[in-house]
Design a protein around this motif. Structure first.
Motif, PDB file in Angstrom:
ATOM      1  N   ARG A  98      12.693   4.169  -1.793  1.00  0.00           N
ATOM      2  CA  ARG A  98      11.394   4.422  -2.409  1.00  0.00           C
ATOM      3  C   ARG A  98      11.574   5.100  -3.765  1.00  0.00           C
ATOM      4  O   ARG A  98      10.958   4.734  -4.747  1.00  0.00           O
ATOM      5  CB  ARG A  98      10.591   5.366  -1.503  1.00  0.00           C
ATOM      6  CG  ARG A  98       9.458   4.646  -0.790  1.00  0.00           C
ATOM      7  CD  ARG A  98       8.662   5.620   0.034  1.00  0.00           C
ATOM      8  NE  ARG A  98       9.407   6.037   1.214  1.00  0.00           N
ATOM      9  CZ  ARG A  98       9.146   7.127   1.922  1.00  0.00           C
ATOM     10  NH1 ARG A  98       8.166   7.937   1.552  1.00  0.00           N
ATOM     11  NH2 ARG A  98       9.854   7.430   2.978  1.00  0.00           N
ATOM     12  N   GLN A 152       6.208   3.238   3.401  1.00  0.00           N
ATOM     13  CA  GLN A 152       6.625   4.009   4.578  1.00  0.00           C
ATOM     14  C   GLN A 152       7.818   3.385   5.292  1.00  0.00           C
ATOM     15  O   GLN A 152       8.652   4.081   5.850  1.00  0.00           O
ATOM     16  CB  GLN A 152       5.461   4.129   5.579  1.00  0.00           C
ATOM     17  CG  GLN A 152       4.336   5.043   5.117  1.00  0.00           C
ATOM     18  CD  GLN A 152       4.822   6.408   4.655  1.00  0.00           C
ATOM     19  OE1 GLN A 152       5.723   6.986   5.252  1.00  0.00           O
ATOM     20  NE2 GLN A 152       4.267   6.912   3.565  1.00  0.00           N
ATOM     21  N   GLU A 201       0.825  -1.200   0.000  1.00  0.00           N
ATOM     22  CA  GLU A 201       0.000   0.000   0.000  1.00  0.00           C
ATOM     23  C   GLU A 201       0.860   1.251   0.000  1.00  0.00           C
ATOM     24  O   GLU A 201       0.614   2.209  -0.690  1.00  0.00           O
ATOM     25  CB  GLU A 201      -0.889   0.009   1.238  1.00  0.00           C
ATOM     26  CG  GLU A 201      -2.357  -0.030   0.868  1.00  0.00           C
ATOM     27  CD  GLU A 201      -3.193  -0.472   2.035  1.00  0.00           C
ATOM     28  OE1 GLU A 201      -2.958   0.017   3.152  1.00  0.00           O
ATOM     29  OE2 GLU A 201      -4.064  -1.327   1.835  1.00  0.00           O
ATOM     30  N   ASP A 202       1.877   1.248   0.824  1.00  0.00           N
ATOM     31  CA  ASP A 202       2.806   2.372   0.813  1.00  0.00           C
ATOM     32  C   ASP A 202       4.195   1.819   1.097  1.00  0.00           C
ATOM     33  O   ASP A 202       4.362   0.671   1.433  1.00  0.00           O
ATOM     34  CB  ASP A 202       2.425   3.423   1.854  1.00  0.00           C
ATOM     35  CG  ASP A 202       2.367   2.816   3.237  1.00  0.00           C
ATOM     36  OD1 ASP A 202       3.324   2.115   3.609  1.00  0.00           O
ATOM     37  OD2 ASP A 202       1.369   3.014   3.948  1.00  0.00           O
TER      38      ASP A 202
END
Ligand code: UDP
Ligand code: MG
Length: 333
Positions: free
Chosen positions: A152, A145, A142-143
């Motif tokens: 990233r 983080q 989803e991310d």
């Protein structure tokens, strides 16, 4: 090229033949994972036990230098569902995965890291989707983080570039964590290449697929086995295995530069005819020499990337070498 592909998600198969009490295989590559193994097994068994399917866990010891192999053997003695494939040295995760897929016997096969970054809770969702008729169910992050900014940024850039220049699209933010039907695995096993960029191979085989999103936790124990340099090589490997654009673009670069040089030549000649000869131009000359020198270097480098891959493929060495396999107490299988 293998034919352009538009979307990665597709509809489930209408009449999937799913057995009532299927065997689900978990394939987990391990490289120096003695700290994570116990945690992994507890978490996974909690999800797998007492469900309406049977399961096996195939651990691949990718030439660990700690006691990972001994630990897996002990686990295999205790649990009849566990088996070990130990490679003769460290072959890398992609080769270890290949070894695991070759040894797994399930109707559906789930590929999973042992550091619990692939949440075991997703297994039930994977199997549910598989029963709906999807042949491939993959986890989508989803991310990011839990990743550093640099990781990233580079991962994002890689997926974008890859999907732009490769006819085969890989879903973004998707790792190896996925379930595959037996027929998908059989197809993957038919792909003979030595450069095993698994995500690309998984995408290449096609079949109906669905994504399940999840938040990727940090590593449960131990440290990552992929440093920057290894990831960089991995990315180059992925692109060079699935796209010929880097190889072909030099013809266009060459054509553009040739056109520009021709125009420039016309300008100089005209100028010389009109104003007579003069001998300036050291700056422009040295700039051109350096520029063309580096363009040639880069293009030779790209050629080298592909030739080195041809070289590896032509040698036709096995993808991995098995040192030993161990089933422990599994007489009834
Ligand atoms: N792994 C492997 N061989 C290697 C490197 C890694 O089998 O040469 C395994 C490792 O044990 C783990 C999985 O691949 O189960 C993913 O590795 P890691 O967690 O280090 O990668 P990251 O999650 O940091 O990308
Ligand atoms: Mg990890």
């Amino acid at each position: 090229m293998d034919g352009a592909q538009k979307d990665v998600r597709t509809k489930p198969r209408k009449q999937p033949s799913r057995r009532p009490n299927p065997l689900i295989s978990l394939v987990a590559p391990c490289y120096n994972e003695s700290e994570s193994l116990g945690l992994f097994l507890d978490a996974v068994l909690a999800i797998l036990k007492g469900k309406d399917f049977r399961f096996e866990i195939v651990f691949v010891d990718d030439g660990s230098s700690d006691d990972t192999r001994a630990q897996i053997m002990q686990l295999a003695d205790k649990h009849q569902e566990i088996s070990l494939v130990a490679l003769s040295r460290n072959f890398g995760k992609e080769a270890a995965l290949t070894a695991g897929l070759d040894h797994a016997r399930g109707d559906a096969i789930i590929v999973m890291d042992v550091d619990l970054q692939d949440p075991p809770e997703l297994i039930s969702d994977f199997i549910a989707k598989w029963r709906e008729g999807y042949d491939v169910v993959y986890g989508t992050r989803e991310d990011r983080q839990t990743d550093t900014f640099a990781k990233r940024f580079t991962a994002d850039g890689f997926y974008r570039l890859f999907n732009k220049i490769s006819a085969i699209k890989i879903p973004e933010n998707t790792g190896d964590y996925r379930l595959m039907d037996r027929r998908v695995v059989e197809t993957v096993k038919q792909l003979p290449e030595r450069s095993r960029f698994m995500k690309g191979l998984f995408a290449w085989v096609g079949y109906s697929s669905a994504g399940v999103s999840y938040v990727r936790p940090v590593r449960a124990a131990g440290t990552t086995k992929f440093n920057f340099w290894r990831l960089w090589n991995f990315a180059i490997d992925g692109i060079a295995s699935f796209s010929t654009v880097p190889l072909r673009m030099w013809s266009y670069v060459g054509a553009i530069i040739a056109t520009l040089s021709f125009i420039y030549a016309l300008i100089i000649v005209t100028k010389t005819i009109i104003t007579g000869t003069d001998v300036p131009g050291y700056a422009s000359l040295i700039t051109f020499i350096l520029f063309f020198g580096s363009v040639q270097m880069i293009s030779i480098g790209v050629l080298g990337e592909y030739i080195s891959r041809l070289f590896v493929e032509v040698k036709g060495r096995p993808i991995y070498v098995v040192d030993e396999t161990y089933d422990g107490s599994a007489e009834d299988r």
